[in-house]
Motif scaffolding. Structure first.
Motif, PDB file in Angstrom:
ATOM      1  N   GLY A 159       0.863  -1.177   0.000  1.00 46.52           N
ATOM      2  CA  GLY A 159       0.000   0.000   0.000  1.00 46.52           C
ATOM      3  C   GLY A 159       0.891   1.215   0.000  1.00 46.52           C
ATOM      4  O   GLY A 159       2.116   1.093   0.025  1.00 46.52           O
ATOM      5  N   PHE A 160       0.252   2.381  -0.047  1.00 54.62           N
ATOM      6  CA  PHE A 160       1.039   3.613  -0.003  1.00 54.62           C
ATOM      7  C   PHE A 160       0.482   4.599   1.020  1.00 54.62           C
ATOM      8  O   PHE A 160      -0.724   4.699   1.209  1.00 54.62           O
ATOM      9  CB  PHE A 160       1.062   4.299  -1.391  1.00 54.62           C
ATOM     10  N   HIS A 161       1.416   5.294   1.668  1.00 56.80           N
ATOM     11  CA  HIS A 161       1.107   6.576   2.291  1.00 56.80           C
ATOM     12  C   HIS A 161       1.445   7.645   1.255  1.00 56.80           C
ATOM     13  O   HIS A 161       2.187   7.390   0.318  1.00 56.80           O
ATOM     14  CB  HIS A 161       1.993   6.868   3.513  1.00 56.80           C
ATOM     15  N   LEU A 162       0.958   8.837   1.467  1.00 57.54           N
ATOM     16  CA  LEU A 162       1.310   9.917   0.563  1.00 57.54           C
ATOM     17  C   LEU A 162       2.094  10.985   1.334  1.00 57.54           C
ATOM     18  O   LEU A 162       1.599  11.524   2.334  1.00 57.54           O
ATOM     19  CB  LEU A 162       0.025  10.516  -0.047  1.00 57.54           C
ATOM     20  N   THR A 163       3.301  11.255   0.888  1.00 56.91           N
ATOM     21  CA  THR A 163       4.143  12.262   1.538  1.00 56.91           C
ATOM     22  C   THR A 163       3.881  13.640   0.941  1.00 56.91           C
ATOM     23  O   THR A 163       3.984  13.833  -0.264  1.00 56.91           O
ATOM     24  CB  THR A 163       5.630  11.914   1.312  1.00 56.91           C
ATOM     25  N   LEU A 164       3.547  14.592   1.810  1.00 56.49           N
ATOM     26  CA  LEU A 164       3.307  15.959   1.337  1.00 56.49           C
ATOM     27  C   LEU A 164       4.634  16.706   1.232  1.00 56.49           C
ATOM     28  O   LEU A 164       5.382  16.788   2.207  1.00 56.49           O
ATOM     29  CB  LEU A 164       2.402  16.708   2.316  1.00 56.49           C
ATOM     30  N   SER A 165       4.882  17.269   0.096  1.00 54.19           N
ATOM     31  CA  SER A 165       6.123  18.028  -0.070  1.00 54.19           C
ATOM     32  C   SER A 165       5.861  19.531  -0.034  1.00 54.19           C
ATOM     33  O   SER A 165       6.782  20.327  -0.058  1.00 54.19           O
ATOM     34  CB  SER A 165       6.782  17.650  -1.393  1.00 54.19           C
ATOM     35  N   GLU A 166       4.619  19.905   0.011  1.00 52.58           N
ATOM     36  CA  GLU A 166       4.261  21.331   0.057  1.00 52.58           C
ATOM     37  C   GLU A 166       2.785  21.428   0.465  1.00 52.58           C
ATOM     38  O   GLU A 166       2.072  20.430   0.490  1.00 52.58           O
ATOM     39  CB  GLU A 166       4.469  21.982  -1.306  1.00 52.58           C
ATOM     40  N   PHE A 167       2.372  22.639   0.792  1.00 51.02           N
ATOM     41  CA  PHE A 167       0.964  22.860   1.087  1.00 51.02           C
ATOM     42  C   PHE A 167       0.446  23.916   0.129  1.00 51.02           C
ATOM     43  O   PHE A 167       0.924  25.042   0.122  1.00 51.02           O
ATOM     44  CB  PHE A 167       0.769  23.327   2.524  1.00 51.02           C
ATOM     45  N   THR A 168      -0.508  23.511  -0.695  1.00 54.06           N
ATOM     46  CA  THR A 168      -1.041  24.448  -1.687  1.00 54.06           C
ATOM     47  C   THR A 168      -2.567  24.406  -1.646  1.00 54.06           C
ATOM     48  O   THR A 168      -3.163  23.670  -0.848  1.00 54.06           O
ATOM     49  CB  THR A 168      -0.590  24.065  -3.112  1.00 54.06           C
ATOM     50  N   ALA A 169      -3.137  25.166  -2.522  1.00 55.72           N
ATOM     51  CA  ALA A 169      -4.605  25.222  -2.574  1.00 55.72           C
ATOM     52  C   ALA A 169      -5.190  23.850  -2.851  1.00 55.72           C
ATOM     53  O   ALA A 169      -6.320  23.559  -2.466  1.00 55.72           O
ATOM     54  CB  ALA A 169      -5.046  26.229  -3.641  1.00 55.72           C
ATOM     55  N   ARG A 170      -4.431  22.988  -3.529  1.00 52.93           N
ATOM     56  CA  ARG A 170      -5.077  21.705  -3.823  1.00 52.93           C
ATOM     57  C   ARG A 170      -4.741  20.607  -2.815  1.00 52.93           C
ATOM     58  O   ARG A 170      -5.183  19.461  -2.975  1.00 52.93           O
ATOM     59  CB  ARG A 170      -4.779  21.266  -5.255  1.00 52.93           C
ATOM     60  N   THR A 171      -3.985  20.951  -1.800  1.00 53.87           N
ATOM     61  CA  THR A 171      -3.607  19.911  -0.834  1.00 53.87           C
ATOM     62  C   THR A 171      -4.826  19.233  -0.206  1.00 53.87           C
ATOM     63  O   THR A 171      -4.940  18.003  -0.196  1.00 53.87           O
ATOM     64  CB  THR A 171      -2.720  20.515   0.269  1.00 53.87           C
ATOM     65  N   LEU A 172      -5.745  20.038   0.293  1.00 55.01           N
ATOM     66  CA  LEU A 172      -6.877  19.432   1.014  1.00 55.01           C
ATOM     67  C   LEU A 172      -7.800  18.641   0.087  1.00 55.01           C
ATOM     68  O   LEU A 172      -8.163  17.502   0.420  1.00 55.01           O
ATOM     69  CB  LEU A 172      -7.617  20.490   1.824  1.00 55.01           C
TER      70      LEU A 172
END
Lengths: 467, 467, 467, 467
Positions: free
Chosen positions: C127-140
């Motif tokens: 399976g995968f987790h998803l690593t956030l590399s930034e926070f942008t308008a489309r993150t949520l």
């Protein structure tokens, strides 16, 4: 009585530090000020002492001593003369000694006995705590009488079953009565029953050397008793003073209680700050010198205690001075550590050790030093402001302390009758050069110049009356 | 003995939850699996139960009961027949009762007495702990004998001086012996001496109503005793099981000990989770129903205990079922709360209360529920894997639990002989619909269908042998 | 697909331990039971394995891997084939790898990239987790999409400013969104800004050796970030999973949060339990092998972590497998420790190290071992009961673990492509002898016998749906 | 300048309390003593004040004020004249105000601006802290210059992103520099980023009333920032002064740090001791009067703070006096709580509120009161022994405090320009009857009699030089 002017000293109290001149008359401080140039003449003092470059601090108060204390068929080797001379030479001008009732005796009889021990002998002022050796129908009324006689503090033991230990019910009743009387209960905290099981096991296994004294009284038995006593005091809504706290296991409960706002106070002693259980490993029977209760602890506890001092969890430094000779007394336990009388000398080295290891190392401030050795003891035990500070109207019990002098501690030079010192060969820096008691110089350059019998019995105020 | 197939149930253990079929033969679980369509026939069971939509859980284990227990000249009102029927109807298929030695008696005599009480009566399996009523020269050898007889847990009291309380030295010796034997010491933790002082004060002030039972045993006396017992256990290097933990004051020490890695275990009971000291304020003499030790606590302690359950600081849920009738027994204390016999019924409501208030509210998971009422008790007290789980080879003690059924608790419908219920009128959701004991259905739709005397004495393994 | 019968093994789950036979068909466990004598024939299995004297445990789940992970212009040296083969040989049958979005990319693109990396290569499920590399308008909104696609866990960093670090506002928003989605936030907790100041000071002082990697990231920066993240999670009412907890400074906040009832979970890794900062003092450039973040810690932290495991404060054991070669990759940092790629191999040695150092030393039970390596990971990350246990209906991912076999860890024999092992020369006892994945034997006596591409992508359930 | 004799007063310092006469000349205390009967004549004072039955305490020191402080296009309504007159009338004879650099400006420019604000206006002595509004290449050199100019304390913010907040790296560098300079960092501790998320959510939901100011800054954001700052200070080996601590969430970390021996200091303000979040619920827009940061807290935090004071975890009492008018200034936020200027008046009521609620209720002793309002501030901020005590040679800044007078607090009678009082209608007992500043009476019976411009700028010693 001659007037006295102490010039140019750096006056240190629990809160302040400034250069000032101090004028003393009739045994009391009259004023503290800055004499104008030539003002010395106007002051017209009989004696003038120049304290430039030195600290002038309140005379020390040692609230934990055992002079002329019987233990079975022997007795601690300092009486009220040699013991208080040693105290004075160390910068202490007041002691509070533990008077004890014998079982079957009233507290008044116990007090009477101790007053006689001191009479004509004490060279400095003295008060008494009363040690409870049992709980009987007259314990509570006796306590009331003691408070009226100026003895508003009482010692209870959770250790020494069959000799001194009170059960929890009795201690609880004592605490409740102390609350009513505004008195303060001092407690020796070790779980004596658990210790006894350990001791029997040790002896059964032929573990007889002095080090087993420490091994049969581990820190946890002190921690347990401290926690229990705090609970009892909290339930009784009474203040509690824990004598000779020796380890982190005990201190953590004290810190916790204080953080919750409980009036719990802790005393430690120089030996727990400076020495460690390693001393029990000395060759031959040397370890016996360090046999006291609680025992010396592993080194890490020293830092716990210093931290407790720094954070004000520990309020006072006493000595638990209870000297027994190595030869003839300690030696009784040559083949059985339980026969070594518990206790050691220390009344003379309290200030110099705490100054050297506390102020000299930067662990505590000068003000804090004064607070620990004089002001807090005076406040807690109802002597303030007569004792414990330097203020107009207070007794002129003053120490001119030279922070630069280095000395070597040794039984050869100390004033106690004990035939050894816990700190033999240790170098300390900072020395009570001149000691003034009720306006009279009683120690000069380390020489005692006072008079036996000049010390007075101090009727103390109850704890609660001073809050 | 007939074979049994339980189909389509949701099997729940301390760790797992899945739909499966269970096959039982000769009183034991044979397999757990998924029958293929039509596989039922191949299984060839004598009886088939459809458990679709229901949970199948291991039979409950109540490790804290007092059946047929003498107290002075009276006796708890459930004997091993009525008591175990009530247990069974509540989903419990094993109890561990407290056998007690009378003073002067050997432990073997105590055990013998209790074995006779159970003989021919118990409808479910039973083991015994042994309650120490004194510490004598034969205590330690007796403990060894008990372990050999399958009774490897011993109860000590820090409460009830003059009747059950042991002093710290005795408890410490018991702990050390338990360590040697791999046995487990169960402790009732309240400082009985402090309580006695409070009680005497209360009676002297004519404070005689049931609520003074609680006011004379404040949470701090439990906290103190727990701390003390933990210290003793740590010094003895022995595990410790604290029975009926009732308050945050006790729990904080348990959490602290566990965080330090000590093998300290805690039991609480449904009454401490669900009821509070407010019950003592009921009109007339109603408060007497709730007189037990420790007493019910102020409401905030309920959340402490739930948090202790959630964080696994609390290991087991027992009942301390010790029923006395309100009329005729509790009523003895009408004019003096100290004469109210301590104890209350509860053996039947353990699972339904914990399910309703724990699982139903989302506080704990189903697995955790099973762990608390069955698996952990079995592990700690040497019954696993014979008891406490659902596994091939284990005894087929199974409960088919219907989570949807709502019932009302009432003394009218409960199976205990007690003439009242602590929870009268309380509504619970979730019910042990069918109870299977050693492969036999002994409860069906809440009706007892078993046989007195079918319960067997369980020789338990020592704690240490199971680590 | 062939049927499989595993006979006589000692089945171990997170709660249970008993001898049983297991029947597998169609890649799933069909039943667990006790075959009668001669019953084997009736079972009619294609293959029969005798597991007598061995443990049968659920296949391990490693929830922290970095296969084929780009770092600047290099890449971790194991792809999904070599990495999962190494995992399988170590008893792991499922991994959850960290897929990452590149800055500017959508999460879906990141996931897509990682799915391709695994396609045709993975020999076990993933399976995968998803690593956030930034926070942008489309993150949520992206997070919502990820949950729908079976990726309900997200990783945030308080370290690595300018590369991965999110500010507190962004992390707080992610936590709030995760709460709404029932998802779980995984956090790398180190204060990256403070570390950067330390690093610049170190480089300015020409402190370039590998050991400065550790000295510039002291335990307190991890402790601080953990405390901060817990506060943010509590304010967001969201659960929190702290990856690779390495020290007591971090753990104390986790314990405190859990004691307050917060859903805070902690993972640690074998390297933090077994190795220490002393490794950085190895001669030449050897210390570079141990450069990972957080770094290895002083030895006393090992005991903290073991205690955290024992008290269940630590929930899971991951590996943070992120292998870089010593030659050619680590060596880039020969003159500047900041250029050493962070990470090390470990995917194969997870079970054997934890068994040896945990179960073998008596620190944890076998059940706890299974819980840490399989059951808890499955539960937390939405794979239970398909994975993480042995139950009828679950995937037949099984490890036959021989507790008696001793092996030597070495890069010579391990299956990772990494050119060194953190544990070179270390002896472990206990070995995954046979590994069964979806009913097929893929490892036999340490030899891989499976097939690339057989591993399937697992769409995971959100955290909240499993509570 | 005239000589002054204060007779018969009860002199109170941080440690002492005794009756004495005080002689003042040339703006300084000359002596403290007991005049003999008739001695008054010999003293030959120009002015004699009889302080019998009253306390003579050191003039108060308020180390947290914001006079003439610009905030956007408005300004706090007290300048250095009205603000210091209000201070003096309340028994404060020294303030340390927060000078601020504008972004782009040097610290020296900021200091210059504030020195001009005070010039010719201040009626009592003043020093400055320097508030950092940004971190640039010249921040660290500027700090060095400030220390040389007698401004050895610097304020950093973890709140107010985009206006005052520094990131962790910058704060860490400031702490390290402060360590080198012996300076003290004062910190406003709230997590500004989390607050901003809450604020945006609130505004988006049209939650615009004053109470949302408090709801968007919960105690946990202060606790988090305090923990973070303590970690940074510990890593920098620097002391830390936390301004306006408002809640238990913050205090627990402070207590913990102090128990570990860290030089962490805490200030609280009367508003947090006396008022609570309930004030935000007042009708209409009244709640805006209480809008300050941190906000007023739920009532239980008051007891936490008092306990922090009692246990000496809290070192000083400041006011954070930053007055904005309700009409015209606070009213800007009528439709948006974020537009309400943060701050409130309080400079005049510090001593009377603390005396009434602290000493009057028995929570603290008189000595402790003096320590909190005068001695500790002087020590920490390098003014002792010139300020903060009563000693020969110290500035004759003295307050004759009448403990018996009751007054009503009201904006009608207060000396601030603010058009409201936080404590309108509150009754206090204990009043600074006479205030003496550098030997001159500047307040008599509550009437200001001093002169604008007499206050002098105090060049302060660095923190480390006074340890």
């Amino acid at each position: 009585m001659k007037n006295l002017l102490i010039k140019n000293g750096t006056l240190v109290t629990a809160a302040d530090l400034f250069v000032a001149d101090i004028f003393v008359a009739d045994g009391r401080v009259i004023w503290i000020g800055l004499l104008p140039p030539g003002g010395e003449e106007a002051a017209n003092a009989d004696i003038t002492i120049d304290a430039a470059g030195k600290y002038v601090i309140p005379g020390g108060i040692d609230v934990h001593t055992h002079l002329d204390m019987p233990l079975g068929d022997i007795c601690s080797v300092d009486d009220f003369e040699t013991g208080t001379i040693a105290a004075a030479c160390g910068g202490t001008t007041t002691i509070i000694d533990y008077a004890a009732q014998n079982r079957g005796e009233s507290m008044a009889q116990g007090l009477e006995t101790w007053l006689k021990k001191a009479e004509g002998k004490a060279v400095i002022d003295f008060g008494f705590h009363l040690t409870l050796s049992e709980f009987t129908a007259r314990t509570l009324p006796d306590m009331e009488q003691m408070v009226a006689l100026g003895v508003p503090s009482f010692k209870v033991f959770t250790a020494y079953p069959d000799r001194l230990m009170l059960d929890d019910a009795s201690i609880f009743k004592v605490l409740k009565k102390a609350k009513d009387l505004g008195a303060l209960v001092c407690a020796h905290a070790e779980n004596g029953q658990v210790i006894d099981v350990f001791i029997r096991e040790a002896l059964a296994a032929r573990q007889i050397e002095p080090k087993y004294h420490a091994l049969t009284r581990p820190p946890a038995v002190e921690g347990e008793a401290v926690h229990r006593l705090i609970t009892l005091a909290e339930l009784a809504d009474a203040p509690l003073y824990l004598v000779h706290v020796s380890c982190g296991d005990a201190l953590k409960h004290i810190v916790n209680a204080q953080n919750r706002g409980l009036p719990v106070y802790a005393e430690t002693c120089p030996q727990y700050l400076v020495l460690s259980a390693e001393n029990y490993d000395q060759i031959l029977f040397e370890g016996a010198k360090y046999v006291m209760s609680p025992p010396l602890r592993a080194k890490q506890h020293q830092e716990c205690l210093w931290q407790g001092i720094r954070s004000h969890a520990i309020t006072t430094i006493g000595t638990d001075h209870c000297p027994f000779n190595f030869n003839g007394q300690k030696s009784r336990g040559q083949d059985d550590f339980t026969k070594i009388p518990n206790g050691a000398p220390g009344i003379e080295t309290r200030l110099s050790l705490l100054y050297t290891e506390g102020v000299g190392t930067g662990r505590i401030s000068l003000n804090h030093f004064v607070d620990l050795v004089a002001t807090s003891p005076a406040r807690l035990f109802g002597l303030y402001p007569q004792k414990g500070t330097i203020a107009p109207g207070s007794d002129a019990d003053l120490v001119i302390f030279d922070p630069t002098v280095e000395t070597l501690i040794s039984a050869v030079t100390h004033h106690s009758c004990a035939d050894y010192s816990l700190y033999e060969g240790m170098r300390v820096k900072g020395m009570p050069e001149t000691v003034i008691f009720r306006g009279n110089v009683i120690v000069q350059n380390g020489k005692f110049t006072g008079t036996a019998g000049e010390g007075q019995f101090l009727k103390r105020k109850p704890y609660a009356s001073t809050r």
